[in-house]
Design a protein around this motif. Structure first.
Motif, PDB file in Angstrom:
ATOM      1  N   VAL A 249      -3.900   2.498  -4.057  1.00  0.00           N
ATOM      2  CA  VAL A 249      -4.374   4.049  -4.162  1.00  0.00           C
ATOM      3  C   VAL A 249      -5.116   4.461  -4.570  1.00  0.00           C
ATOM      4  O   VAL A 249      -6.123   3.430  -5.138  1.00  0.00           O
ATOM      5  CB  VAL A 249      -2.909   3.958  -5.624  1.00  0.00           C
ATOM      6  CG1 VAL A 249      -3.379   5.238  -6.191  1.00  0.00           C
ATOM      7  CG2 VAL A 249      -1.953   3.373  -4.981  1.00  0.00           C
TER       8      VAL A 249
ATOM      9  N   ALA B 170      -1.738   3.409 -12.993  1.00  0.00           N
ATOM     10  CA  ALA B 170      -1.377   2.601 -11.468  1.00  0.00           C
ATOM     11  C   ALA B 170      -1.904   0.669 -11.479  1.00  0.00           C
ATOM     12  O   ALA B 170      -1.750   0.207  -9.994  1.00  0.00           O
ATOM     13  CB  ALA B 170      -2.244   3.327 -10.271  1.00  0.00           C
TER      14      ALA B 170
ATOM     15  N   LEU C  41       3.724   0.181  -8.259  1.00  0.00           N
ATOM     16  CA  LEU C  41       3.442  -0.300  -7.427  1.00  0.00           C
ATOM     17  C   LEU C  41       3.094  -1.435  -6.415  1.00  0.00           C
ATOM     18  O   LEU C  41       1.559  -0.899  -5.282  1.00  0.00           O
ATOM     19  CB  LEU C  41       2.249   1.330  -7.225  1.00  0.00           C
ATOM     20  CG  LEU C  41       2.599   2.488  -7.741  1.00  0.00           C
ATOM     21  CD1 LEU C  41       1.055   3.026  -8.237  1.00  0.00           C
ATOM     22  CD2 LEU C  41       3.492   2.613  -6.449  1.00  0.00           C
TER      23      LEU C  41
ATOM     24  N   ALA D  11      -0.588  -1.924  -8.421  1.00  0.00           N
ATOM     25  CA  ALA D  11      -1.531  -0.753  -7.048  1.00  0.00           C
ATOM     26  C   ALA D  11      -3.101  -1.330  -6.565  1.00  0.00           C
ATOM     27  O   ALA D  11      -3.433  -1.869  -8.183  1.00  0.00           O
ATOM     28  CB  ALA D  11      -1.681   0.689  -7.192  1.00  0.00           C
TER      29      ALA D  11
ATOM     30  N   ALA E 203       5.739   6.436  -8.035  1.00  0.00           N
ATOM     31  CA  ALA E 203       6.340   5.831  -7.115  1.00  0.00           C
ATOM     32  C   ALA E 203       8.328   5.931  -6.598  1.00  0.00           C
ATOM     33  O   ALA E 203       8.338   5.018  -5.532  1.00  0.00           O
ATOM     34  CB  ALA E 203       6.541   4.590  -7.386  1.00  0.00           C
TER      35      ALA E 203
END
Ligand code: CTP
Ligand code: CA
Length: 226
Positions: free
Chosen positions: A15, A48, A10, A53, A218
């Motif tokens: 996110v 994440a 990511l 991310a 992802a």
């Protein structure tokens, strides 16, 4: 050390994750809530981050520490507050993962004073429907890649696939709750559904399950949006 060399699937993406329950106040001392602990959503936020991310975590009322590396945490109480916070954060986001157990209804009137018991009668609360966060996002012409959760006590697959379609989601993560599984438990098990596909993520610690979920998110994100 392993985590820092792990999957960076990511990287470069923003996110937003929602987590926990919502509380709908009845009066200054009482509310309607649900059994969500927030652990799964917080584990998803942590996973994440580990995947690279920039994560915004919108948290309902939970007593959980912010996972290391989360860029911002927005604490909310009610479904209406969570709706507003997520919609604002989602403007900038590539992916929204709705792990929160959002209250479907709220008392239509919130008493400013503590309600007093009156002997010998029922109390009737009138509840109004809360806005659906995922449905609001999916109705917008441009919106993030949308991932929902479906915690069900029965007919898990059918209800989850119905929610995938009805809410216009890109993916849904379904799990069975009740009998020691789901909300308060350390372990969970999920089945992921998307248009034309499904995968089972067998019982594991929520942290491990969250990593597997994020890897699938992802993969689907890259397949659909590059
Ligand atoms: N959800 C949402 N906004 C709401 C209610 C739910 O965004 N007001 C999201 C949840 O965060 C979850 C998904 O919708 O990702 C499914 O939630 P769920 O409660 O299972 O779906 P409902 O449509 O509310 O159906 P029901 O409670 O009747 O099973
Ligand atoms: Ca619901």
């Amino acid at each position: 050390l392993i985590a820092s060399f792990g999957d960076r699937s990511l990287a470069g993406l923003k996110v937003v994750v929602s987590a926990g329950p919502t509380f709908e106040d009845i009066d200054p001392v009482r509310f309607i809530g649900n059994r969500s602990s927030g652990k799964m959503g917080f584990a998803v936020a942590a996973a994440a981050v580990q995947a690279g991310a920039e994560v915004t975590l919108v948290a309902g009322p939970v007593g959980l520490a912010t996972p290391v590396g989360v860029a911002r945490r927005i604490d909310v109480r009610s479904a209406a507050q969570m709706h507003a916070a997520v919609l604002q954060a989602a403007v900038q986001a590539d992916i929204y993962i709705g792990a929160a157990a959002v209250g479907d209804y709220r008392p239509q009137e919130v008493s400013a004073q503590k309600l007093k018991k009156r002997d010998g009668g029922d109390l009737v609360l009138r509840l109004g429907e809360n806005p659906d966060i995922l449905a609001s996002l999916s109705a917008q012409t441009t919106h993030p890649f949308l991932v929902g959760f479906a915690a069900e006590t029965h007919d898990v697959a059918a209800y989850a696939q119905d929610k995938l379609q009805r809410k216009g989601l890109d993916m849904i993560a379904a799990n069975q709750v009740g009998d020691g599984l789901g909300f308060e438990a350390a372990d969970n098990a999920l089945t992921l559904y998307w248009a034309g596909g499904a995968v089972e993520l067998p019982r594991a610690a929520k942290s491990e399950l969250a990593r597997r979920l994020v890897a699938h998110v992802a993969e689907r994100y890259r397949a659909m949006r590059g």
